[in-house]
Design a protein around this motif. Structure first.
Motif, PDB file in Angstrom:
ATOM      1  N   ASP A   1       0.811  -1.209   0.000  1.00  0.00           N
ATOM      2  CA  ASP A   1       0.000   0.000   0.000  1.00  0.00           C
ATOM      3  C   ASP A   1       0.850   1.267   0.000  1.00  0.00           C
ATOM      4  O   ASP A   1       0.320   2.373  -0.077  1.00  0.00           O
ATOM      5  CB  ASP A   1      -0.926   0.020   1.226  1.00  0.00           C
ATOM      6  N   GLY A   2       2.151   1.113   0.123  1.00  0.00           N
ATOM      7  CA  GLY A   2       3.033   2.272   0.109  1.00  0.00           C
ATOM      8  C   GLY A   2       3.236   2.785  -1.302  1.00  0.00           C
ATOM      9  O   GLY A   2       3.432   1.997  -2.235  1.00  0.00           O
ATOM     10  N   VAL A   3       3.172   4.098  -1.471  1.00  0.00           N
ATOM     11  CA  VAL A   3       3.329   4.695  -2.800  1.00  0.00           C
ATOM     12  C   VAL A   3       4.224   5.918  -2.700  1.00  0.00           C
ATOM     13  O   VAL A   3       4.093   6.729  -1.785  1.00  0.00           O
ATOM     14  CB  VAL A   3       1.956   5.060  -3.414  1.00  0.00           C
ATOM     15  N   PHE A   4       5.145   6.028  -3.655  1.00  0.00           N
ATOM     16  CA  PHE A   4       6.117   7.113  -3.683  1.00  0.00           C
ATOM     17  C   PHE A   4       6.050   7.768  -5.060  1.00  0.00           C
ATOM     18  O   PHE A   4       6.367   7.147  -6.067  1.00  0.00           O
ATOM     19  CB  PHE A   4       7.520   6.543  -3.447  1.00  0.00           C
ATOM     20  N   TRP A   5       5.588   9.012  -5.125  1.00  0.00           N
ATOM     21  CA  TRP A   5       5.600   9.805  -6.361  1.00  0.00           C
ATOM     22  C   TRP A   5       6.824  10.707  -6.307  1.00  0.00           C
ATOM     23  O   TRP A   5       7.034  11.422  -5.312  1.00  0.00           O
ATOM     24  CB  TRP A   5       4.343  10.663  -6.459  1.00  0.00           C
ATOM     25  N   THR A   6       7.616  10.705  -7.375  1.00  0.00           N
ATOM     26  CA  THR A   6       8.891  11.415  -7.314  1.00  0.00           C
ATOM     27  C   THR A   6       9.232  12.080  -8.643  1.00  0.00           C
ATOM     28  O   THR A   6       8.794  11.642  -9.715  1.00  0.00           O
ATOM     29  CB  THR A   6      10.042  10.441  -6.972  1.00  0.00           C
ATOM     30  N   ALA A   7      10.040  13.138  -8.547  1.00  0.00           N
ATOM     31  CA  ALA A   7      10.587  13.810  -9.725  1.00  0.00           C
ATOM     32  C   ALA A   7      12.068  14.064  -9.492  1.00  0.00           C
ATOM     33  O   ALA A   7      12.473  14.422  -8.378  1.00  0.00           O
ATOM     34  CB  ALA A   7       9.868  15.133  -9.986  1.00  0.00           C
ATOM     35  N   GLN A   8      12.887  13.872 -10.521  1.00  0.00           N
ATOM     36  CA  GLN A   8      14.305  14.209 -10.401  1.00  0.00           C
ATOM     37  C   GLN A   8      14.493  15.721 -10.322  1.00  0.00           C
ATOM     38  O   GLN A   8      15.436  16.225  -9.726  1.00  0.00           O
ATOM     39  CB  GLN A   8      15.085  13.636 -11.584  1.00  0.00           C
ATOM     40  N   TYR A   9      13.577  16.449 -10.908  1.00  0.00           N
ATOM     41  CA  TYR A   9      13.631  17.916 -10.911  1.00  0.00           C
ATOM     42  C   TYR A   9      12.905  18.476  -9.685  1.00  0.00           C
ATOM     43  O   TYR A   9      12.444  17.725  -8.817  1.00  0.00           O
ATOM     44  CB  TYR A   9      13.041  18.466 -12.210  1.00  0.00           C
ATOM     45  N   HIS A  10      12.809  19.806  -9.610  1.00  0.00           N
ATOM     46  CA  HIS A  10      12.327  20.480  -8.405  1.00  0.00           C
ATOM     47  C   HIS A  10      11.128  21.388  -8.677  1.00  0.00           C
ATOM     48  O   HIS A  10      11.295  22.581  -8.944  1.00  0.00           O
ATOM     49  CB  HIS A  10      13.444  21.340  -7.807  1.00  0.00           C
ATOM     50  N   PRO A  11       9.902  20.891  -8.569  1.00  0.00           N
ATOM     51  CA  PRO A  11       8.735  21.771  -8.726  1.00  0.00           C
ATOM     52  C   PRO A  11       8.641  22.839  -7.637  1.00  0.00           C
ATOM     53  O   PRO A  11       7.952  23.853  -7.816  1.00  0.00           O
ATOM     54  CB  PRO A  11       7.547  20.805  -8.644  1.00  0.00           C
ATOM     55  N   GLU A  12       9.297  22.614  -6.515  1.00  0.00           N
ATOM     56  CA  GLU A  12       9.193  23.539  -5.383  1.00  0.00           C
ATOM     57  C   GLU A  12      10.073  24.778  -5.535  1.00  0.00           C
ATOM     58  O   GLU A  12       9.911  25.755  -4.797  1.00  0.00           O
ATOM     59  CB  GLU A  12       9.541  22.820  -4.071  1.00  0.00           C
ATOM     60  N   TYR A  13      11.003  24.763  -6.479  1.00  0.00           N
ATOM     61  CA  TYR A  13      11.921  25.896  -6.668  1.00  0.00           C
ATOM     62  C   TYR A  13      11.275  27.010  -7.474  1.00  0.00           C
ATOM     63  O   TYR A  13      10.265  26.821  -8.150  1.00  0.00           O
ATOM     64  CB  TYR A  13      13.214  25.439  -7.350  1.00  0.00           C
ATOM     65  N   ASN A  14      11.888  28.191  -7.404  1.00  0.00           N
ATOM     66  CA  ASN A  14      11.547  29.303  -8.283  1.00  0.00           C
ATOM     67  C   ASN A  14      12.841  29.942  -8.763  1.00  0.00           C
ATOM     68  O   ASN A  14      13.940  29.508  -8.379  1.00  0.00           O
ATOM     69  CB  ASN A  14      10.633  30.315  -7.580  1.00  0.00           C
ATOM     70  N   LEU A  15      12.745  30.955  -9.607  1.00  0.00           N
ATOM     71  CA  LEU A  15      13.939  31.563 -10.192  1.00  0.00           C
ATOM     72  C   LEU A  15      14.854  32.167  -9.144  1.00  0.00           C
ATOM     73  O   LEU A  15      16.093  32.087  -9.259  1.00  0.00           O
ATOM     74  CB  LEU A  15      13.536  32.632 -11.211  1.00  0.00           C
ATOM     75  N   LEU A  16      14.286  32.777  -8.120  1.00  0.00           N
ATOM     76  CA  LEU A  16      15.106  33.389  -7.081  1.00  0.00           C
ATOM     77  C   LEU A  16      15.918  32.333  -6.335  1.00  0.00           C
ATOM     78  O   LEU A  16      17.131  32.500  -6.128  1.00  0.00           O
ATOM     79  CB  LEU A  16      14.222  34.165  -6.108  1.00  0.00           C
ATOM     80  N   GLU A  17      15.274  31.241  -5.945  1.00  0.00           N
ATOM     81  CA  GLU A  17      15.979  30.210  -5.196  1.00  0.00           C
ATOM     82  C   GLU A  17      17.004  29.484  -6.067  1.00  0.00           C
ATOM     83  O   GLU A  17      18.080  29.111  -5.582  1.00  0.00           O
ATOM     84  CB  GLU A  17      14.987  29.226  -4.585  1.00  0.00           C
ATOM     85  N   MET A  18      16.693  29.288  -7.343  1.00  0.00           N
ATOM     86  CA  MET A  18      17.682  28.684  -8.229  1.00  0.00           C
ATOM     87  C   MET A  18      18.879  29.620  -8.416  1.00  0.00           C
ATOM     88  O   MET A  18      20.033  29.172  -8.455  1.00  0.00           O
ATOM     89  CB  MET A  18      17.053  28.330  -9.577  1.00  0.00           C
ATOM     90  N   ALA A  19      18.625  30.927  -8.501  1.00  0.00           N
ATOM     91  CA  ALA A  19      19.718  31.893  -8.615  1.00  0.00           C
ATOM     92  C   ALA A  19      20.642  31.808  -7.408  1.00  0.00           C
ATOM     93  O   ALA A  19      21.879  31.825  -7.543  1.00  0.00           O
ATOM     94  CB  ALA A  19      19.154  33.301  -8.752  1.00  0.00           C
ATOM     95  N   ARG A  20      20.070  31.707  -6.225  1.00  0.00           N
ATOM     96  CA  ARG A  20      20.877  31.599  -5.013  1.00  0.00           C
ATOM     97  C   ARG A  20      21.693  30.316  -4.998  1.00  0.00           C
ATOM     98  O   ARG A  20      22.861  30.304  -4.597  1.00  0.00           O
ATOM     99  CB  ARG A  20      19.965  31.667  -3.789  1.00  0.00           C
TER     100      ARG A  20
END
Length: 286
Positions: free
Chosen positions: A194-213
């Protein structure tokens, strides 16, 4: 489980010294990015935070694995195939326990690698080297088009990314949901019981400011690896990312950086996270 409101646990995979480096370099902590998303999207959610790389980390007093509707895994600068590193192995063992408990997890970057390693897949250094800043031309697979994780995403899109390792062999029975030319597995669904793991290698949580940093903080390796000719070029690039973050309608910066709505529009960029929250809501009803 919490009934109407969601109870979530964020699992920060970075070791303590790396977190201190984030503070010294002015880089946003990844768990704070997820907290900001949750505050905007599910403001009634209760959120706990664990630093899984740290020895002795445990769930809060009185909590069990089943106390949470879902677990969110951040990125990390550890290496998932270092079997002699306790900071790594304790995270893999925790992921195994979540599968066994029938828990629901979402993970970005490191989260994908841990999801695979804990379910019998393999992680290795990407022979193409680092994938930096933007994952270009990510494509939904046939299974990805039918998946809940990538609902609402275009068949081809770009995303924020920064990684050296990749899932080289997915676990048996898992579903590869997205791919691109640099990394064969850009999104993955893993189920064990019943365990399920949805994953992405990339980062939907980031934005341009945080990527710049993040880019600015990693100037030395990025120059060494040939992404930029020198530190000044890194600063210039980071400044342009910040400028576009402040003025997302700038057509000239969009063209220069090769950035479209898949990066700039939060509704599109964060679709994976919103889809996972919707998935948790459906599990609550069962």
């Amino acid at each position: 489980m919490s009934g109407t409101h969601l109870t979530l646990c964020i699992l920060n995979g970075y070791p303590e010294e790396s977190r201190k480096n984030f503070d010294r370099q002015g880089v946003g902590h990844p768990h704070e990015l997820f907290k900001a998303f949750l505050a905007r999207t599910v403001p009634g959610a209760a959120v706990d935070l664990l630093f899984l790389a740290d020895p002795g980390t445990r769930l809060p007093a009185g909590a069990e694995l089943s106390s949470y509707d879902g677990y969110i895994w951040t990125g990390s600068d550890l290496t998932a195939y270092k079997s002699d590193d306790a900071r790594v192995t304790r995270q893999i063992e925790f992921a195994k326990s979540l599968y066994a408990a029938g828990a629901a997890s979402y993970g970005s970057c490191w989260g994908l690698q841990i999801a695979a390693a804990a379910a019998g897949g393999e992680v290795a250094r990407n022979p193409r080297g680092r994938e930096c800043c933007f994952a270009r031309g990510v494509r939904r697979t046939d299974e990805g088009r039918a998946s809940g994780l990538l609902a609402g995403k275009p068949d081809r899109y770009d995303a924020f990314i920064m990684h050296l390792d990749e899932v080289s062999r997915p676990p048996e029975g898992s579903r590869v949901l997205a791919t691109n030319e640099h990394s064969r597995i850009q999104a993955l669904e893993v189920r064990r019981g019943d365990g399920v793991f949805w994953t992405a290698q990339y980062h939907p949580e980031y934005n341009l400011l945080e990527m710049a940093r993040l880019v600015a903080a990693r100037a030395e390796p990025l120059v060494k690896e040939g992404f930029f000719p020198d530190a000044g070029a890194v600063r210039d690039f980071a400044d342009k990312l910040k400028a576009l973050h402040a003025e997302p309608a700038s057509e000239s910066l969009r063209r220069e950086l090769g950035v479209g709505d898949d990066i700039l529009d939060p509704e599109l960029r964060e679709a994976e996270l919103r889809n996972w929250i919707a998935f948790l809501r459906e599990r609550q009803k069962v």
